[in-house]
Structures are given as structure tokens and as C-alpha cells.
Design an enzyme around this catalytic site. Structure first.
Site, PDB file in Angstrom:
ATOM      1  N   GLY A 125      36.992  39.274 -10.725  1.00  0.00           N
ATOM      2  CA  GLY A 125      37.580  40.090 -11.777  1.00  0.00           C
ATOM      3  C   GLY A 125      37.792  39.267 -13.034  1.00  0.00           C
ATOM      4  N   SER A 126      38.887  39.540 -13.743  1.00  0.00           N
ATOM      5  CA  SER A 126      39.095  38.896 -15.046  1.00  0.00           C
ATOM      6  C   SER A 126      39.387  37.410 -14.947  1.00  0.00           C
ATOM      7  CB  SER A 126      40.233  39.588 -15.779  1.00  0.00           C
ATOM      8  OG  SER A 126      39.918  40.947 -15.934  1.00  0.00           O
ATOM      9  N   THR A 127      39.701  36.895 -13.736  1.00  0.00           N
ATOM     10  CA  THR A 127      39.922  35.449 -13.647  1.00  0.00           C
ATOM     11  C   THR A 127      38.630  34.705 -13.958  1.00  0.00           C
ATOM     12  OG1 THR A 127      39.415  35.407 -11.284  1.00  0.00           O
ATOM     13  CG2 THR A 127      41.709  35.709 -11.878  1.00  0.00           C
ATOM     14  N   PHE A 128      37.502  35.447 -13.975  1.00  0.00           N
ATOM     15  CA  PHE A 128      36.215  34.824 -14.260  1.00  0.00           C
ATOM     16  C   PHE A 128      35.993  34.657 -15.760  1.00  0.00           C
ATOM     17  CE2 PHE A 128      31.522  34.986 -14.624  1.00  0.00           C
ATOM     18  CZ  PHE A 128      31.220  33.931 -13.792  1.00  0.00           C
ATOM     19  N   LYS A 129      36.852  35.278 -16.578  1.00  0.00           N
ATOM     20  CA  LYS A 129      36.576  35.306 -18.031  1.00  0.00           C
ATOM     21  C   LYS A 129      36.599  33.909 -18.660  1.00  0.00           C
ATOM     22  CE  LYS A 129      37.787  40.109 -18.664  1.00  0.00           C
ATOM     23  NZ  LYS A 129      38.882  41.067 -18.858  1.00  0.00           N
TER      24      LYS A 129
END
Lengths: 627, 386
Positions: free
Chosen positions: A318-322
Site C-alpha cells: 500500500g502507501s508504505t511503498f510511496k
């Protein structure tokens, strides 16, 4: 023809000679038999009847497993068992009947014991029941007169004082199966157990120790007369883990009833301080043997208690990959940190519409605000410009998409897709829409909590490719020799770019409007930097968008989003990194971040890797008893 | 004891299957089955009165082996003669292969794993060498055999595989190959003084060869020379074997009553030391009876060899018989402390599939020689060229 006749004559003559020779040799054998079995018979008969030496193997005590401060996590416990010597019981069945008055025995157990007693020699004890309580032992001793042939014997069995809180890290021991046999005679000892999972398995050889032996004088019937010599062998080595048991307890309790996992590690040395996966299971039950129903419950449980979610649970980040997307963009000079994107709540690409989590949009967003608000449209835009291959490359440099080779069995590699991967595995070309989806950590992308913790640690430590590890030392004897910290290579990243991403992560937790503002640390001396993530596990249809996306609590548990949060602290001198994933927990900021905040707070308070921690927390048995 | 051929004897050897089956020496087959049955009973006793794990498997293997034996016996001997060198070549190739890529088992490299089956090339070589030497000497006249130069290639045929087997390291099989071939050379008419020279050379080579032995092999020899050297270590096997055997006395302790074997003092009681167990339970009388059974089997080999009209057939039958004899002798001498422990099983009785198959294949060849005893064979194995 005479030539042949000649040859035949030679053959016949020689065959006769050969036959004579063979006869002579056979006669020699017969003579030897006569010598051994008639002339020397008396001597050998005495030797056979007299007492003689029998070598028996002794199982060494299995090494203990301790936490970093010496708190025992796996120990050996005395195991009282009731044995029955068939020849001493005048009537085995009657004795068993009498025994079941004290220890209830099922018919199935009774037939098993009887069969076992029949199969073995009558002086060999048969196990009636293991793991007797002290109460049972006392009652058996008291009724000894009614139980001819029964005796109580003390063996050792593995015990895990912390039970389910450490089940995934420690694993369990179990009986040796056919394919485990390696020629080590220890493995053939009845009742010997070896590590089947977790640390018990990884360090099995060291924990096992070396078998001793005893030379017994045994008479012709195999009864022991006395012990001649004893070699104790070498007890198994003690394995000390990097885990802080108190912290692990705290984290495990904080995860509560949820299907969740939490990893805390030292960002510099890679030492893992917490590896909690909930729910756990009770490894002591394995040591005692599970019945079919208990086993069925464990494997059919919807929250998968047997799985170590920290290393074998694979989730879309999810957004932790941003952070990976941002770093890929900055490192390749695709955008500057000031680059602005207008977020109207969605973006169109071809015929598809890609939505931001915030329906009404974020307005104008730059990189810092993109991270802080976790604006999907901003990351759609920049991932489109960077391209999947460069994003994937960055993610791999930070430890995603491959096993980190932690000293634990069963680690899963996750998956970081790129063009080549899709061509090879799905036999189709990569589409740009998939790049956008990957840019917010969805799609094919899979990571484990351990990988997310390592990624965060590598961001926090300034781009050093630290790897998580669990073994603090393997100690044979009394000498303490911690394993040296490996020198990790640098992942070669521009410090200025890393600083921008870290500033963004700081804003997530500490600036008004940040997605995890509610989870900032209560102590103003310590600043935590983090990133929320919410991984969708179902597809949201167009129709649902029109009628309004369903809230998580309206959905069945299995369809709710996974909640993720990664963080490190303190901001000025990062020491610890954490990753928390709550399966089907809902939003990262509402569910995962508060858990991470509490565990991080406790970690900073204890500061287990600091020099003084050892003195403060060193385990002593006396203190434990007093407490 | 051997069936008389029927009146319409066909020397061209083109008999039908039925006719061949009629000629098979069924009494020999029965004798083989009798000896093997002794093995089944002993394996049942060795497993503490249980069919598993050994007896049941051994029975299945034996049944399969007997089928193979009959099939081999029905193949025309001229086929074996024509293919002798090819078979030898393949066996040699496999031996090289096993030295290079073989699987290590029990400290020695002996197996090739083909995925579905494991083969042991040294076993194939035992048969292949008998065939190759028989073919080599088949066409040789008495004068040929007299020439040293003529003998050199044959010597090479023996030494090459023996050397390959020694490096595995499998000393027992190498000795078996050399001594077994020695019998063929002897029967072919090689002069005795030539054997003398080879034996002298061999004895001279012992001090040199000693240095190439592995530690465990040296231990076995030293232990043989002085069994009390290490009663709990390397000497344990032989000391325990002698105690068990000697305490059996004249009539033995009775079936399944051998205290030494049953109490596990005796190691390897189901394989190499099965004769010890047999003798402990049945005594010297039993041991002698078994020896007589073996002697009968060997006598059959002689009878078949003498009845064969071709030199090839004779040499094959005698070659197989010699190997069989060596198995019996070395094993029994070994368990009685007359020879060092070299790891040779007791034929047809010890547990183990490979040796059993090799032996039954060999007996198949022997019976084949009997079935085709009157077939004319030229120098190259064709019937027309006399």
C-alpha cells in the site's frame, strides 16, 4: 579335432584340481567351525552367559533458548512418566485396570500399551503415560502396592514458559521422522525430539549437543547389573536471541485478538527486538502431542495461528511503498521535490480512472505534502514518469522482493514486479496502468512485515543495506561470544534525497494534516517518523463508486483492508524501525499507527540495544522467583 | 540329477520356448529356492520374529530375481557370446562414471542414481568380466594360451575394472573380481608358473598397496591380525561374532533363541553376519548342513560346465561357480575370524537386493549354458563356423 580334445582334457584336469581346492577350503571352514563350536565352545559359552559390556547412548540435555538479556524462552522440564515393566506385573491387564483408577486410560491407550508390551522383551519398560502432574505421581507412589511393575521415571521435555507469544520465533520440537534420520545415532533414541520449526529448527544441531554413552554390565538376558563407565557427552549449546522478551510480550499483547504482526529492529545492527505474530499457538501442546481435533482447529483457524506472519505473511505494501517511488523519482532526477501536481480526486489514463483515497482531492501537492497526505494522484503522476523498472530497482535495493536471509526457516520473498517479470511469468506486456497501481503499492506487489521493517531501517540509517538477524550468540560452555555485527554495504543513495523522504515521513506523524498525526509520540523529546498504508484486498467496482464506497466496518472481515504502518525513531538519531500490519484491520492511520506508536514508545523507554540496558535488564533467576 | 536331453536334440540351438523350458534344470532352481528360504527364516528371526522390515522385502526381491533368472536362461548363449565385449564395455563405462559422479554411501562411492533406480556397476562387472574372459578364451587354442603376449589383453580385462573398483573404495569386490578371474585363467590352461609370478608380484606389492588403503580398511586388517586390539571399536564385530558362533555349540540354541544375536550384541546380523546368527541358533550341525547345500550348488556348476560342448559355456559356468564359491568362502571365513572383514555378503541369504540379483542373473546364465549345452559355437559365436 585333436586340438579341441587336448583343450578339453586340460579343462577337465584343471576343473578337478579346482574342485579339490574348493573342497579343501570348505573343509577348512568346517574345521574352524569344529574349533569354535566344539573345542572352544565352553569358553565362548561362558563369555556369552557371563556379564559383559553393553554400550548405551545417553541423550544430552537440549540447549536452552534465551532472549537478549538471558530471559529463558525454551527450557527443559522434568517430565514424570509412568512406566510398566511387564515381567514384574503378574497380570498386565489387571495392573492397567488398577492404574486407570488413578490415571484414566482409554481402551485405545490400553490396547496400545499391551501391544507394545508384547512386542518388546518382558524386562523392557513400556511407557504408560507421560507428563504426569505432581498429584498423579504422588497417588501412583501411594498405591504402589496395587500396581505391581509400575514405576515413575523422570525424563526431560521441552517447555516454553512464554507459550504463544514466542511460538513463531522459537518453533517447536517433535519426534524424529523417517526422513530426519541422518545417521546420527542420537536420532534413533526412543523419545528423542528435534527442532521442527523456527529457531529450534535453524539451530537444531547446536542445541542438540553431542550424545554421551554409558558402559553397562549386562547379563545374558540383557538385565543391567551395574554401570562401568559414563561419558556424559556435551550438552546442547545455549542460543541467545536478539529479541527483548519483555518488549515482545508488550507488542504481542498490544496486537491483541487481531490477526496481526509487528517487527521492531535496530536500524544499524539489524538485531530484531520484536517479532510478534498474532494469534500464536501453544508450542507446549506440540511437545506433548496434539490430538486430531486440536490440530484441526489450528489449521482451520481463519486467523492462521501457525503462520509466522512477520516473515511468511505477504501483503501489498500500500502507501508504505510511496517512499520507494519518491526516491526512484528523485535519484533519477525525474522530478524535483518542488514539482507540483494538482489532485482533483482522480486521474484519467486512457479509458480508466484512477482514484485518490480522498474523493474530493488534495488540490496542489508537492513531494513533501504528497507523502504527508499520502496523495495517490501525486504518486500516480510521478510513477508514470519514472516507470516501473526504475521503481522496482529502487525497491529491491531497499530489501523488498527478495528474502533477507534471516536466521529463521520459512521466510517468503514477496514480489516486486517489473516488465521482465510480467513477460516471463504472465506472458504479457506491462501496461502503464499497472505502473500507476504499483506506484501506490498495490497490484502484484507483495512484501512481508520483515521486509517493510528492513526498508524503513535502511531509510533511517542513511542508506545502509542492513539485514535483520535473530541470533545474538550461540554459546557452548560458559563463554559468551556475541556474533559480530556484519558490515553492511551502502545502497548508494544521495543523502539529500533521503533527507527529503525522511522529512516527509516526519510530517506524516507530526504536522497537522499528516495521516498519522494522532499517533505522534507523547514524549516531546522523541520524534517518530512514519508512513501509513492501507492495502485493499478487494476490487471496488464502478457501481460501488457511484453509490458510495462501502466503509470497512460494513464489510465482512475477510474483505476489509489491511492496515499498515512503518516508522522509525528518534528522528534526530534513528535507532529503531518498526513495521505493523493488521490483517483486515481497516485503515493504516486508525489501526496500525497507534499500535506502532505504543510499541515504539516502549522500545525507546527500554532502549534495549543501549550499553546500559544489559545491566538494567539482565535476567537473574532469583529476581524471577521473588517476582 | 540332470535331465537327459530328449531324442530330437537340435544342435543348431533354434529351440522353441517350450522346449527350452523343458531343458531348464528345475532341480537346480529348487535348490536355489531352498537356500534362499533359509535366508527368509533367518531374516524373520533377525527382525525379532517379524516379516518386516527384511524378510518380506527379501521374498519379493527373490521372486523377481527368479523370474529374471529364468528369462536369462532362455536367451541363446550365442547372444551372450556375441555381446560379451559390448556388455563388458558398458560395465566399464559405468564404473568410470560411478568413480566420477557416483553417490557416496557408507563411505564409498558405489552407486549410480538414475532417478528411478540405483545401479551398482561393480555388480554388473562381476558378470560382464566372466562373459568377456570366457569369450576371449573361447577361441584360443592350447598354443595360444601358452603365449605370454596372448595373455596380456586378458590380464588387462581383469586389472582395469579391479583398479576402478579399488578406488571406490571397495576392496572386497576387487578381490572377488581378481580371484574369480584367476579361476578362468586356470581352467583355460594358463601355466602354473605364470600364476606363481603374479602371486609373487602381488605379495611384493602389499607394502606399497598398504599405504593406499583407507584408515578403516587398515583398521580392519590390523583388527583381523589382533582382534583384541580394540574390543569395543573395530574389533567389536569379530569378537562378538566369534562369541555368538562359538556359544552355539554342536546343536545350537534353537531357532529365534540365539541370545547374542537377539540381544543385539551381534552387529549387521541381517547382512554380513547372518551366518553367525544361523550358527548360533542351529549350531555346527546347521552350519555344516548349510555348507553342504552350498557345495551341492557348486557341484551343479561343475556338472553343467562338464556337459557343455563349447569352451565359452564351460568357462561361463565355471566363472559363475567360482564367484559364488568365493562369496560363500570369504563370508564364512570372515565371520569366523579367518579373514579380515571385507564386506562380502553370504550369497542368497544375506539381506540385500543387488547381490541377490547379480547371483540370480549369474545362475540364469549357468542354466542357459545347460539349456544350450549342445549348441555348436564357432570362434565368433556363430553356429556354422566350426
Amino acid at each position: 579335432m585333436s586340438r579341441q580334445a587336448d583343450r578339453n582334457k586340460v579343462f577337465s584336469r584343471r576343473a578337478t584340481l579346482l574342485a579339490g581346492g574348493k573342497l579343501l577350503l570348505f573343509t577348512a571352514l568346517a574345521g574352524r567351525m569344529y574349533y569354535l563350536q566344539v573345542i572352544e565352545r565352553e569358553k565362548f559359552a561362558t563369555l556369552a552367559e557371563e556379564n559383559r559390556i553393553s554400550l548405551r547412548l545417553l541423550a544430552p540435555p537440549r540447549g536452552r533458548i534465551l532472549d537478549r538479556f538471558g530471559v529463558p524462552l525454551a527450557i527443559n522440564q522434568e517430565n514424570y512418566r509412568m512406566l510398566l515393566v511387564p515381567e514384574q506385573a503378574s497380570d498386565i491387564e489387571a495392573t492397567l485396570e488398577a492404574a486407570s483408577e488413578i490415571i484414566p486410560l482409554s481402551d485405545h491407550e490400553k490396547t496400545k500399551i499391551l501391544r507394545e508390551a508384547k512386542r518388546r522383551r518382558s524386562f523392557m519398560p513400556v511407557t504408560v503415560r507421560e507428563n504426569l502432574t505432581w498429584n498423579d505421581v504422588a497417588r501412583v507412589e501411594l498405591n504402589a502396592a496395587d500396581l505391581p511393575g509400575c514405576m515413575i521415571d523422570v525424563g526431560q521435555s521441552r517447555f516454553y514458559p512464554k507459550a504463544d507469544r514466542f511460538s513463531h520465533v522459537l518453533g517447536y520440537v517433535s519426534v524424529v521422522s523417517e526422513q530426519d534420520l541422518t545417521g546420527d545415532p542420537l536420532l534413533e533414541l526412543p523419545g528423542f525430539r528435534i527442532g521442527k520449526a523456527g529457531v529450534e529448527r535453524v539451530h537444531d544441531l547446536a542445541l542438540r549437543g553431542k550424545g554421551g554413552n554409558t558402559q553397562l554390565e549386562v547379563n545374558a538376558l540383557g538385565r543391567v547389573i551395574r554401570e562401568l563407565a559414563r561419558n556424559e557427552g556435551q550438552p546442547g549449546a545455549e542460543v541467545r536471541l536478539t529479541i527483548d522478551a519483555t518488549l515482545q510480550d508488550f507488542a504481542y499483547q498490544r496486537l491483541g485478538e487481531q490477526s496481526a504482526s509487528c517487527v521492531v529492529m535496530d536500524v544499524h545492527s539489524g538485531q530484531v527486538l520484536v517479532m510478534a505474530s498474532a494469534p500464536g499457538y501453544d508450542p507446549n501442546a506440540f511437545a506433548q502431542g496434539l490430538n486430531a481435533e486440536q490440530w484441526k482447529d489450528l489449521i482451520q483457524h481463519p486467523r492462521t495461528p501457525l503462520l509466522n506472519k512477520c516473515i511468511a505473511g505477504q501483503y501489498a505494501p500500500g502507501s508504505t511503498f510511496k517512499m520507494m517511488v519518491a526516491l526512484a523519482a528523485l535519484e533519477h532526477n525525474v522530478v524535483s521535490p518542488d514539482f507540483n501536481v494538482h489532485c482533483s480526486g482522480h486521474v484519467e489514463l486512457g479509458n480508466s480512472v484512477f482514484h485518490c483515497w480522498k474523493k474530493e482531492g488534495h488540490g496542489y501537492v508537492d513531494m513533501l505534502r504528497g507523502i504527508m497526505h499520502s496523495c495517490d494522484v501525486y504518486f500516480y503522476e510521478i510513477s508514470k514518469r519514472v516507470g516501473i523498472d526504475r521503481i522496482a530497482d529502487m525497491a529491491k535495493r531497499f530489501g523488498l522482493g527478495n528474502t533477507l536471509d534471516i536466521d529463521l526457516a520459512g521466510e517468503k520473498p514477496g514480489l516486486v514486479p517489473n516488465r521482465e517479470w510480467k513477460q516471463r511469468n504472465l506472458r504479457s506486456a506491462w501496461s502503464q496502468g499497472e505502473t500507476l497501481v504499483a506506484g501506490i503499492g498495490q497490484g502484484y506487489m507483495l512484501t512481508t512485515p520483515l521486509q517493510l521493517a528492513a526498508m524503513t531501517a535502511r531509510i533511517a540509517n542513511g542508506g545502509i543495506a542492513v539485514r535483520p538477524r535473530l541470533t545474538y550468540e550461540v554459546a557452548t560452555g560458559h563463554e559468551s561470544a556475541p556474533l559480530p555485527t556484519p558490515t553492511y554495504p551502502s545502497i548508494q543513495i544521495n543523502k539529500a534525497n533521503l533527507a527529503i523522504v525522511r522529512k516527509g515521513m516526519r510530517m506524516v506523524v507530526n504536522e497537522p494534516g499528516g495521516t498519522a498525526l494522532g499517533s505522534r509520540l507523547p514524549n516531546p523529546d522523541w520524534i517518530m517518523c512514519g508512513k501509513t498504508g492501507t492495502a485493499q484486498v478487494r476490487r471496488i467496482t464502478m457501481r460501488e463508486r457511484d453509490t458510495g464506497v462501502k466503509k470497512n466496518d460494513e464489510l465482512p472481515w475477510k474483505e476489509r483492508d489491511h492496515a499498515l504502518f512503518v516508522a522509525y525513531a528518534p528522528d534526530d538519531d534513528p535507532k529503531y524501525a518498526i513495521a505493523v500490519i493488521v490483517e483486515h484491520g481497516g485503515g493504516g492511520s486508525a489501526v496500525a499507527a497507534p499500535i506502532a506508536r505504543d510499541v515504539m514508545m516502549e522500545t525507546l523507554r527500554r532502549d534495549p540495544v543501549s550499553d546500559g540496558a544489559r545491566d538494567r535488564f539482565a535476567y537473574s533467576a532469583e529476581k524471577d522467583r521473588a517476582g | 540329477m540332470i535331465l537327459e536331453p530328449r531324442g530330437n536334440m537340435r544342435r543348431d540351438g533354434n529351440m522353441g520356448i517350450g522346449e527350452k523350458l523343458w531343458h531348464v534344470s528345475w532341480s537346480l532352481v529348487a535348490l536355489i529356492a531352498l537356500v534362499a528360504s533359509v535366508g527368509f527364516f533367518m531374516l524373520y528371526s533377525a527382525a525379532d520374529g517379524s516379516m518386516s522390515p527384511w524378510a518380506n522385502k527379501q521374498i519379493v526381491r527373490f521372486a523377481f530375481g527368479v523370474g529374471l533368472m529364468i528369462a536369462v536362461a532362455l536367451v541363446d548363449v550365442r547372444f551372450w557370446m556375441r555381446q560379451a565385449y559390448l556388455i563388458y564395455g558398458v560395465a566399464l563405462f559405468l564404473l568410470v562414471l560411478v568413480d566420477l559422479f557416483g553417490t557416496i554411501g557408507m563411505g564409498a562411492q558405489r552407486w549410480i542414481n538414475l532417478g528411478f533406480v540405483q545401479i551398482q556397476p561393480s555388480e554388473i562387472m562381476k558378470i560382464a568380466l566372466v562373459l568377456a574372459l570366457a569369450r576371449y578364451f573361447h577361441g584360443a587354442s592350447h598354443e595360444d594360451v601358452g603365449r605370454p603376449l596372448f595373455l596380456l589383453p586378458a590380464l588387462g580385462l581383469v586389472m582395469l575394472p579391479a583398479a576402478l573398483v579399488v578406488v571406490q573404495p571397495d576392496l572386497g569386490t576387487a578381490i572377488l573380481l581378481i580371484l574369480g578371474s584367476g579361476a578362468t585363467f586356470f581352467l583355460a590352461g594358463v601355466r602354473l608358473w605364470k600364476f606363481g609370478i603374479l602371486i609373487a608380484l602381488g605379495v611384493g606389492a602389499i607394502p606399497i598397496g598398504w599405504q593406499f588403503l583407507r584408515e578403516y580398511q587398515k583398521n580392519r586388517v590390523l583388527t583381523f591380525l589382533n582382534p583384541e586390539r580394540d574390543p569395543l571399536g573395530a574389533g567389536y564385530h569379530i569378537t562378538q561374532s566369534k562369541i555368538a558362533l562359538g556359544s552355539g555349540g554342536l546343536f545350537g540354541k534353537g531357532y529365534m533363541e540365539g541370545t547374542q544375536s537377539q540381544l543385539n550384541y551381534l552387529p549387521e546380523k541381517h547382512t554380513d553376519f547372518i551366518f553367525t546368527m544361523f550358527s548360533e541358533e542351529f549350531g555346527m550341525v546347521g552350519g555344516l548342513l548349510l555348507l553342504v547345500l552350498y557345495a551341492c550348488l557348486i557341484a551343479y556348476g561343475y556338472a553343467i560346465a562338464l556337459r557343455s560342448r563349447s569352451q565359452f559355456g564351460r568357462l561361463v559356468a565355471m566363472g559363475i561357480t567360482s564367484i559364488f564359491f568365493l562369496y560363500v568362502f570369504i563370508n564364512i571365513a570372515m565371520v569366523m575370524g579367518l579373514l579380515p572383514v571385507v564386506g562380502v555378503p553370504l550369497p542368497l541369504i544375506s539381506y540385500g537386493g543387488t547381490a541377490m540379483l547379480t547371483l540370480l542373473f549369474g545362475f540364469g546364465l549357468m542354466i542357459g549354458v545347460y539349456v544350450h549345452r549342445d549348441v555348436n559355437m564357432g570362434r565368433r559365436g556363430a553356429s556354422d563356423d566350426v
